[in-house]
Design an enzyme around this catalytic site. Structure first.
Site, PDB file in Angstrom:
ATOM      1  N   HIS A 176       0.845  -1.195   0.000  1.00  0.00           N
ATOM      2  CA  HIS A 176       0.000   0.000   0.000  1.00  0.00           C
ATOM      3  C   HIS A 176       0.876   1.240   0.000  1.00  0.00           C
ATOM      4  O   HIS A 176       1.964   1.236   0.565  1.00  0.00           O
ATOM      5  CB  HIS A 176      -0.918   0.007   1.218  1.00  0.00           C
ATOM      6  N   GLU A 207       1.347   8.146  -3.320  1.00  0.00           N
ATOM      7  CA  GLU A 207       2.401   8.704  -4.167  1.00  0.00           C
ATOM      8  C   GLU A 207       2.028  10.067  -4.676  1.00  0.00           C
ATOM      9  O   GLU A 207       0.872  10.290  -5.083  1.00  0.00           O
ATOM     10  CB  GLU A 207       2.585   7.816  -5.417  1.00  0.00           C
ATOM     11  N   HIS A 244      -3.167   3.833  -2.892  1.00  0.00           N
ATOM     12  CA  HIS A 244      -3.435   2.396  -3.037  1.00  0.00           C
ATOM     13  C   HIS A 244      -3.636   1.824  -1.640  1.00  0.00           C
ATOM     14  O   HIS A 244      -2.704   1.806  -0.834  1.00  0.00           O
ATOM     15  CB  HIS A 244      -2.247   1.725  -3.733  1.00  0.00           C
ATOM     16  N   MET A 253       7.324   1.293  -6.957  1.00  0.00           N
ATOM     17  CA  MET A 253       7.550   2.683  -6.544  1.00  0.00           C
ATOM     18  C   MET A 253       8.775   3.319  -7.198  1.00  0.00           C
ATOM     19  O   MET A 253       9.054   4.485  -6.969  1.00  0.00           O
ATOM     20  CB  MET A 253       7.665   2.784  -5.031  1.00  0.00           C
ATOM     21  N   HIS A 285      -4.520  -5.306 -13.057  1.00  0.00           N
ATOM     22  CA  HIS A 285      -4.547  -4.383 -11.912  1.00  0.00           C
ATOM     23  C   HIS A 285      -3.185  -3.816 -11.520  1.00  0.00           C
ATOM     24  O   HIS A 285      -3.116  -2.804 -10.827  1.00  0.00           O
ATOM     25  CB  HIS A 285      -5.189  -5.045 -10.692  1.00  0.00           C
TER      26      HIS A 285
END
Lengths: 146, 478
Positions: free
Chosen positions: B201, B204, B232, B378, B401
């Site tokens: 999770h 950002e 997220h 990330m 997804h």
């Protein structure tokens, strides 16, 4: 018989799993397997060395078979930590058979100032859940959702 | 198992044994080569055993090994006769992603990024054991929140009412019944409203890095060089407990309905059974929790921006582009054998991707199709896409997804051993604020597939089309 967090050593091992975490546990007896699996899982979530056995709690569970019992036992410990913020660093399974378990645990409320938190385990899965008698006792594998 | 390539990016598992329908996997040759010996393919075949399943047991190109259903798994069952399986939704019910637009330019925000990242990290609790910015709810308040979903958060001035039009189901599944949620689940969720969670999770701050469809991007309020915010997160401890409660209940009830599945984690019951209805109502409540959570965090993020940059709402112009679920079951109508049929679509690690004209979309989105947000790791990028008529025809309006892992957490930790990971990400131009460096190690880019490969497949297969690529500037993690 009581197992403390510091007793675990190589009888509890992390295993490879792409998305999540797995544990393998060995023990000479079924009660000891349940104790080691419980502390092994909790040890992934919190630094048990800093958790004092200040308060005792009684745990009694029933399930349809031994694998389900292991799943429910671990889930019970997980929920105590997450929902109740109560961590157990000593576990003693007094009685366990095919369908029922009676145990006690000792621990304390989580204190963020003293207790380091590690991984958040979301749940105990049935994926590849295995619990078997072996030549030297018992062996289990559990996959945890993180 | 017999696997045949039937299209550029489409593979089929032939029906055999107890499979009620064939399996169908969307993947490139490269992704399929990585999957050859993966248990995930066997899981697709297992899902095909689900009572009432129609069409195919589907898998998206980010497919990997999951519990019962593979992650990236999709299965539609007849709404009257079919079975519902919690494994087809996952532990993290309504884990999903939202994308917020702003009026800011990345070049202007750049010099203030450190201060902004700190403000976001302070404002939004993340990581293990974090408790919410919302005080611990009473049982009654929690149940109201579970019944109302994101509107509950809007009423408390997190975000704005227009955000609900840009959220699947308006941020609330009406079938939710808070009384169907166990006390243990309620207890796990009470103090977690407005928390990010841990693991993969994140929140950002991003830059719109490349625009593939300028007209669509403009219609969604985006332009190259603009600043966006992506969140997220899912239903936290409450959702996880709802799943576990249901797996236990259904594991016991299955035999009574004469259902026998090849995998215990594919426990299921008829949707119309009391157990099925209870799970669906509890799942819907957990989904509402997740929408509330993402709506609260949007509001907290906006406040953090305002405080860090000294700008008011008129200057920031925060707005929700869209919010998608990727672990959920929905009652929808889709063509099956040429006729419209009411089905329950399980999407586990898969995103709804309704095409242009769909009545479920708000008026401003209907001409475009449904926005689809696909987060990458990330260190690299994420994507914004739009749903298509192709998805409606082939995959019950569904697409991928995310990236999918290639390394276990243990391997990722080893790979990061001795490295200054925060500096490594800094070299890629990404500021990280994380509660746990161990968590950062587990989430490093090398632990994931390249999401661009996954997005390429869905684009080629016509399941979604690219609108923009988004690059991380700052990441807040648990």
């Amino acid at each position: 018989m009581v197992t403390r967090a510091r007793d675990l050593g190589p009888c509890v091992r992390e295993i490879e799993h792409t998305a999540d975490l797995g544990l393998e546990v060995d023990a000479p007896s079924l009660p000891l397997l349940f104790e080691r699996a419980g502390l092994g899982m909790l040890g992934l979530m919190i630094d048990l060395a800093a958790v004092e056995p200040r308060e005792r709690v009684a745990i009694a569970l029933a399930a349809e078979d031994r694998e389900a019992l292991l799943h429910d036992w671990l889930q019970d410990l997980l929920v105590r930590l997450q929902a109740g913020t109560f961590a157990l660093s000593e576990l003693a399974v007094e009685e366990v058979n095919e369908r029922a378990l009676r145990a006690w645990g000792a621990g304390e409320r989580v204190d963020r100032a003293r207790h380091r938190l590690y991984t958040e385990v979301k749940g105990v899965t049935y994926h590849q859940l295995a619990l078997r008698e072996t030549a030297s006792g018992w062996w289990a594998r559990i996959i945890l959702d993180v | 198992m017999e696997l045949h390539r039937i299209g550029d990016c489409v593979w089929e598992i032939a029906r055999q044994g107890g499979m009620r329908v064939p399996g169908r996997i969307y993947a490139s040759e490269k992704l399929m080569a990585e999957l050859r010996d993966d248990p995930a393919l066997g899981q697709v075949a297992n899902v095909a055993h689900l009572p009432g399943i129609v069409g195919h047991a589907l898998a998206m190109p980010d497919i990997h090994w999951g519990y019962g259903f593979p992650i990236g798994g999709v299965a539609a069952v007849d709404a009257e006769e079919g079975a519902i399986s919690p494994g087809g939704i996952g532990f993290d019910i309504n884990c999903g992603v939202r994308l917020l637009r702003t009026a800011l330019a990345a070049d202007d925000v750049g010099p203030h990024l450190g201060r902004l990242a700190d403000a976001l990290y302070q404002a939004i609790p993340a990581g293990v054991g974090s408790e919410g910015a919302i005080p611990k709810l009473t049982r009654a308040e929690e149940k109201q929140m579970l019944a109302r979903g994101a509107a509950w958060a809007v009423a408390r001035e997190f975000g704005r009412a227009s955000d609900l039009e840009a959220t699947e189901e308006g941020g609330c599944l009406r079938d939710a019944d808070p009384d169907a949620v166990s006390d243990t689940a309620l207890e796990r969720g009470r103090s977690q409203v407005g928390t990010l969670g841990s693991g993969n999770h994140f929140l950002e701050v991003q830059r719109v890095d490349e625009v593939y469809d300028p007209r669509a991007a403009a219609a969604l309020g985006l332009a190259a060089g603009g600043v966006t915010v992506m969140i997220h997160s899912g239903s936290r401890g409450l959702g996880y407990q709802v799943c576990d409660d249901a797996l236990r209940t259904m594991g016991r009830a299955m035999a009574r309905y004469g259902i026998d599945m090849p995998d215990r984690q594919l426990a299921c019951v008829p949707l119309r059974s009391p157990e099925g209805q209870q799970y669906f109502a509890a799942m819907a409540a957990a989904a509402n929790f997740a929408w509330t959570n993402r709506q609260v965090m949007s509001g907290l993020a906006e406040r953090a921006f305002a405080a860090a940059l000294g700008l008011g709402p008129a200057a920031l112009r925060f707005g929700l582009v869209y919010d998608v679920c990727h672990n959920i079951a929905k009652l929808e109508e889709h063509p099956v054998d040429g006729r419209p049929r009411r089905v329950c679509v399980h999407r586990k690690g898969a995103t709804r991707a309704f095409g242009p004209g769909h009545p479920a979309l708000a008026a401003h989105l209907r001409p475009l199709g449904q926005p689809v947000i696909i987060p990458g790791d990330m260190g690299r990028y994420s994507f914004l896409l739009l749903g298509t008529a192709g998805a409606m025809a082939e995959t019950f309006g569904t697409t991928c997804h995310g990236a999918g892992r290639v390394m276990s957490r243990a391997q990722a930790k080893k790979a990061g051993h001795g490295l200054d990971l925060v500096a490594e990400l800094g070299r890629r131009g990404v500021l990280v604020r994380a509660q746990s460096l161990r968590g950062v190690a587990e989430e490093m880019p090398w632990a994931y597939k390249d999401v661009a490969d996954v997005v390429d497949v869905v684009d080629r297969a016509g399941l979604a089309r690219r609108v923009a690529r988004l690059r991380p500037l700052a990441v807040v993690k648990g």
